[in-house]
Design an enzyme around this catalytic site. Sequence first.
Site, mmCIF file in Angstrom:
data_model
loop_
_atom_site.group_PDB
_atom_site.id
_atom_site.type_symbol
_atom_site.label_atom_id
_atom_site.label_comp_id
_atom_site.label_asym_id
_atom_site.label_seq_id
_atom_site.Cartn_x
_atom_site.Cartn_y
_atom_site.Cartn_z
ATOM 1 C CG ASP A 24 -1.621 -1.132 1.597
ATOM 2 O OD1 ASP A 24 -1.637 -2.059 0.796
ATOM 3 O OD2 ASP A 24 -2.206 -1.163 2.684
ATOM 4 C CD1 TRP A 64 2.674 -7.605 3.215
ATOM 5 C CD2 TRP A 64 2.719 -9.093 4.883
ATOM 6 N NE1 TRP A 64 2.070 -7.031 4.318
ATOM 7 C CE2 TRP A 64 2.080 -7.920 5.346
ATOM 8 C CE3 TRP A 64 2.868 -10.166 5.759
ATOM 9 C CZ2 TRP A 64 1.583 -7.794 6.643
ATOM 10 C CZ3 TRP A 64 2.388 -10.041 7.051
ATOM 11 C CH2 TRP A 64 1.749 -8.863 7.482
ATOM 12 N NE ARG A 104 -6.108 -4.251 8.015
ATOM 13 C CZ ARG A 104 -6.894 -5.280 8.318
ATOM 14 N NH1 ARG A 104 -7.152 -5.574 9.578
ATOM 15 N NH2 ARG A 104 -7.417 -6.019 7.354
ATOM 16 C CG ASP A 105 -5.367 0.126 6.804
ATOM 17 O OD1 ASP A 105 -4.328 -0.213 7.408
ATOM 18 O OD2 ASP A 105 -6.019 -0.659 6.084
HETATM 19 C C1 FRU Z 1 -4.070 -3.459 2.718
HETATM 20 C C2 FRU Z 1 -3.464 -3.932 4.035
HETATM 21 C C3 FRU Z 1 -3.815 -2.957 5.140
HETATM 22 C C4 FRU Z 1 -2.703 -3.171 6.127
HETATM 23 C C5 FRU Z 1 -1.523 -3.435 5.216
HETATM 24 C C6 FRU Z 1 -0.510 -4.400 5.748
HETATM 25 O O1 FRU Z 1 -3.395 -3.917 1.592
HETATM 26 O O2 FRU Z 1 -3.906 -5.238 4.313
HETATM 27 O O3 FRU Z 1 -5.112 -3.127 5.681
HETATM 28 O O4 FRU Z 1 -2.527 -2.044 6.931
HETATM 29 O O5 FRU Z 1 -2.037 -3.920 4.005
HETATM 30 O O6 FRU Z 1 0.629 -4.443 4.932
#
Ligand code: FRU
Length: 430
Positions: free
Chosen positions: A19, A43, A136-137
């Site tokens: 992201d 990841w 989150r986010d």
């Molecule tokens: C979206 C996500 C977010 C999280 C991040 C983790 O792609 O899943 O919700 O913060 O990626 O990398």
Amino acid sequence: MMTRRPFLHYSAHTGWMNDPNGFCFFNGKYHIFYQHNPYAPKWGQMHWGHAISDDLVSWKELPIALTPDRWYEDDPKGGCFSGSAIVIDGILYLYYTATAGGHQRQCVATSVDGAVFTKAEQNPILEAPPGFEDFRDPKVFYIETRLFMVIGASDQTEHVVFLYEGKNPYTWEERGVLYSVPQKVGTMPECPDFFPLGDKWVLVFSPIGENSHGVVAVIGTFDPDTCSFASESIQPLDYGSHYYAFQSTLGKDRERYAFAWAGQWPWMGHFVDHGPDTEGWRGFLNFPRKLRYADGRIHSYPAGGIKDLFTDSLIDRSLEPNGDLSLTSLGDVYLMSITYSSSFSLRFGSTHFVVDSSSHTATFTHQDRTSIAPLKGGLVEIFVDRMSTEIFFDGGYASICFNRYEDDAVTISNGTEPLELSVSGLPLHR
Ligand code: FRU
């Protein structure tokens, strides 16, 4: 074999990225941060990578901005998750989600120079409401002098965007549920964003779900006094397979720009192709787009300056009615423009799309998935940048992004009227 790394799109020099985070204009530069694992092209525990630009076209990578080194972000499958940036009294604040021990909490880091960030002593500054494991986010924004934050959340039954208001940068109060995701749209709304566009307010998020689009926008009106959002319509912001985790900011010209990750998660049930792990990197950002609201829709189109790079004319010709054309030696970075008045189809290896001039739709088939984008009609522009293909219809009325590995020819099969085709490359690139 030539690298698959896009030439014009931003990617981290090594490791994994997903992201876009903290997109902002600060002290005369655009800043983009992003979810990043610098240790492997996959990841892992998330850091915030960082890059800057003068013009949204060329980017310079800077040292990592956030490293997971505190107790509240020490989850090996967590770290510093996505979030946003805002300038408050000349200081750059990064709001992000820290993950530890199965908890997702909001945290903040600040910088005076836009390069070195200090995590706040008050962290974590915001805990999840009871039962909401997914929380989150954070996206922080001003409405006049009031500071607001939207956060995506889920307790597995309810999938919502919460609204908070800041008494100051470290103290936040809940203002309720801004939006509840309808079942047909998906579940947990990742990476929410909320901003005014034209005379509307737009809530954007990436819903989790097999059949969901990567990024959807809910268009409506917002009353800051009651903190209520009335939704009027909903549209995907891209109809392809690789457009996720949108994040916008106001540019130096006060126009709204947005980035997204050219990826998808396996739960989308689409083809996942983030880049070649054999080259030590994986993941890149789609072109930043300028947004506008017109004809009841959000239009988005690559930020000015990107199209202007394609000045080297390679092809400029008409294609006869019912003719087929196979294009093989266009290079790996080019812009193809098609002006049409009858239906036609286009094939990129196994990826196929059909433009139907009577129903004003483009049907896109990639792997085993099909989606249908609405068109105004007349113009298709296709930006190819090695493994990235981004198709824009009618100056941004709809778009389709997808990644591909195939080197096969591009084949156009024309319909009943002549079609105008032009292809341009980058002068310095051939
Ligand atoms: C979206 C996500 C977010 C999280 C991040 C983790 O792609 O899943 O919700 O913060 O990626 O990398």
